[in-house]
Design an enzyme around this catalytic site. Structure first.
Site, PDB file in Angstrom:
ATOM      1  CG  HIS A 128      22.921 -27.675 -19.753  1.00 48.53           C
ATOM      2  ND1 HIS A 128      22.914 -26.981 -18.561  1.00 48.53           N
ATOM      3  CD2 HIS A 128      22.130 -26.961 -20.610  1.00 48.53           C
ATOM      4  CE1 HIS A 128      22.175 -25.889 -18.693  1.00 48.53           C
ATOM      5  NE2 HIS A 128      21.685 -25.870 -19.933  1.00 48.53           N
TER       6      HIS A 128
ATOM      7  CD  GLU B 167      23.352 -35.759  18.322  1.00 48.31           C
ATOM      8  OE1 GLU B 167      24.357 -36.202  18.907  1.00 48.31           O
ATOM      9  OE2 GLU B 167      22.532 -36.480  17.715  1.00 48.31           O
TER      10      GLU B 167
ATOM     11  N   GLY C 257      15.589 -59.209   5.970  1.00 43.11           N
ATOM     12  CA  GLY C 257      16.098 -58.634   7.207  1.00 43.11           C
ATOM     13  C   GLY C 257      15.433 -57.322   7.608  1.00 43.11           C
TER      14      GLY C 257
END
Length: 465
Positions: free
Chosen positions: A444, A202, A41
């Site tokens: 970490h 926009e 698609g």
């Protein structure tokens, strides 16, 4: 003679359609899928995947201009737009072939052609796979296309949609992007990083208007610092084509008009569902504003006929289409214990620089619903891994219900947030509260530690800030 009767026929082989077909085959349904263009698609061939390949190239170009910062040096750094486009197309082709393999592996009948419904369980196909086909159930997964406004139609040369923007024959020196949603901003980011003068217009009062206001504001600062020109609260009234440029008339809310001439313009003002020529009107399928009307199980008003993905309305996201399809198929197959799709638990990602990602409510939406909230924030500049990477621009924001501790939403801007957001998405799916998130041990040094710190900050327990 080819098979013409199936338990399920899927119309459209995008991320909603082909995933639906594969899941149906896994559940023992005799399945066929019809595709008129490309397996995979729009998303795989002209959307999600090839655009990320383009953005990866621009990201590398950006990093190459920071070589000295990391202890390297190089002269005459340049790019070849033709090779960048070629790589993007190869990535799309590779994945399309992968979909073809998966469909064959799952023994799904692939029918090449264009489908038209003649009844709720019957359709005809024109093209290579021409014929009449019948199925107990049919899923429409035909996707959507770029919405065009009168006077702004793409001509393939001066005015582009996303398709033309992905395969530029040459690099434009200047570009106008109409619309600052995910599609518009991703292209603005790609072209600006490669050196084009980019202006974004926009109509809303801020960029990325569906995002949390705080994240939008940070994005605006970053885009402006990169050299983008952002015009919000404005509309493009007219585009006038020249010999090899486009002149836009831009009107702001105060009524003032300005003129801007650019090499090319990209229209990114939304999408509309591919509902034409499917026979929907003939058989009486309900349609509203360019999309097929469905219930929470993706069922249309006709029993046995379903619609999923972009053709069925927002959010217009590939992962939403895939999940929607799986639910629809499992319901067809009689799988027990299913739940309708909760769109509030679907993450959204924008792959600009810096990246933007979110899930759940914005702070404004939560307050508008009358909820008392606790909000936590943690900046990238306080994270060791971000500092080591040289990516200290960004923020992680969390929103909790003050009474129940429910994680209402999470909003992020910065490096790799499109990967990080899934942690909060899982938390929302599991209905986690601040307690579970606080007691989760984050590794970490990682960027994900900021997700922990943003939770701690909402409750006054932040450590590294």
């Amino acid at each position: 003679m080819a098979e013409t009767q199936f338990d399920l026929i899927v119309i459209g082989a995008g991320p909603g359609g082909y995933v639906s077909a594969i899941r149906a085959a896994q559940l023992g349904l005799k399945t066929a899928i019809i595709e008129r263009e490309h397996l995979g698609g729009i998303c795989l061939n002209w959307g999600c995947i090839p655009t990320k390949a383009l953005l990866r190239s621009s990201e590398i170009f950006h990093l190459m201009h920071r070589l000295n910062e990391f202890g390297f040096s190089a002269d005459n750094i340049k790019f070849d737009i033709a090779k960048i486009v070629e790589r993007s197309r190869k990535v799309a082709s590779q994945l399309s072939n992968g979909v073809k393999f998966l469909l064959k592996k799952n023994k799904i009948t692939v029918i090449d052609g264009e489908a038209k419904l003649t009844a709720k369980n019957k359709l005809t196909v024109t093209g290579k796979g021409a014929g009449e086909y019948v199925a107990k159930n049919i899923i429409i997964a035909t996707g959507a296309r770029a919405r065009t406004l009168p006077g702004f139609e793409a001509d393939g040369k001066l005015i582009w949609t996303y398709k033309e923007a992905m395969v530029p024959p040459a690099m434009p020196k200047s570009l106008l992007v109409i619309g600052s949603g995910a599609i518009g901003i991703e292209f603005a980011s790609f072209y600006r990083t490669l050196g084009a003068e980019v202006t974004v217009v926009e109509v809303m009062d801020r960029v990325l208007p569906v995002e949390d206001e705080e994240i939008s504001a940070l994005a605006l600062k970053s885009f402006t610092r990169q050299g983008m020109r952002i015009i919000t609260g404005a509309t493009v009234e007219k585009l006038t084509k020249g010999a090899d440029n486009v002149t836009a008339s831009i009107k702001s809310k105060d009524g003032k008009t300005q003129s801007l001439t650019v090499d090319r313009a990209i229209s990114a003002v939304g999408i509309t569902g591919n509902i034409e020529n499917l026979g929907l009107e003939t058989i009486g399928v309900k349609v509203d504003r360019g999309h097929i009307v469905i219930n929470e199980w993706s069922e249309t008003n006709l029993p046995g006929l379903h619609a999923i993905g972009d053709v069925a309305g927002p959010p217009w996201l590939a992962h939403k289409a895939s999940h929607e399809g799986v639910i629809a198929v499992e319901r067809i197959a009689g799988v027990k214990g299913l739940h309708p799709l909760d769109v509030s638990k679907i993450p959204g990602c924008t792959y600009c620089w810096p990246q933007v990602a979110s899930v759940g409510m914005t702070e404004a939406k939560a307050k508008a619903e009358g909820r008392e909230v606790k909000v936590g924030r943690f900046p990238y500049m306080g994270n060791g891994k971000a500092i080591a990477l040289g990516d200290t621009e960004g923020l992680v924001k969390t929103i909790f219900d003050a009474k129940t501790g429910e994680l209402l939403g999470a909003h992020m801007i910065g490096a790799e947030v499109t990967e990080l957001i899934q942690g909060y998405t899982i938390a929302r799916t599991l209905e986690s509260t601040e307690a579970e998130l606080m007691h989760t041990v984050f590794p970490h040094p990682t960027l994900s530690e900021m997700m922990h710190e943003a939770v701690l900050d909402a409750y006054g327990k932040v450590v590294h800030m």
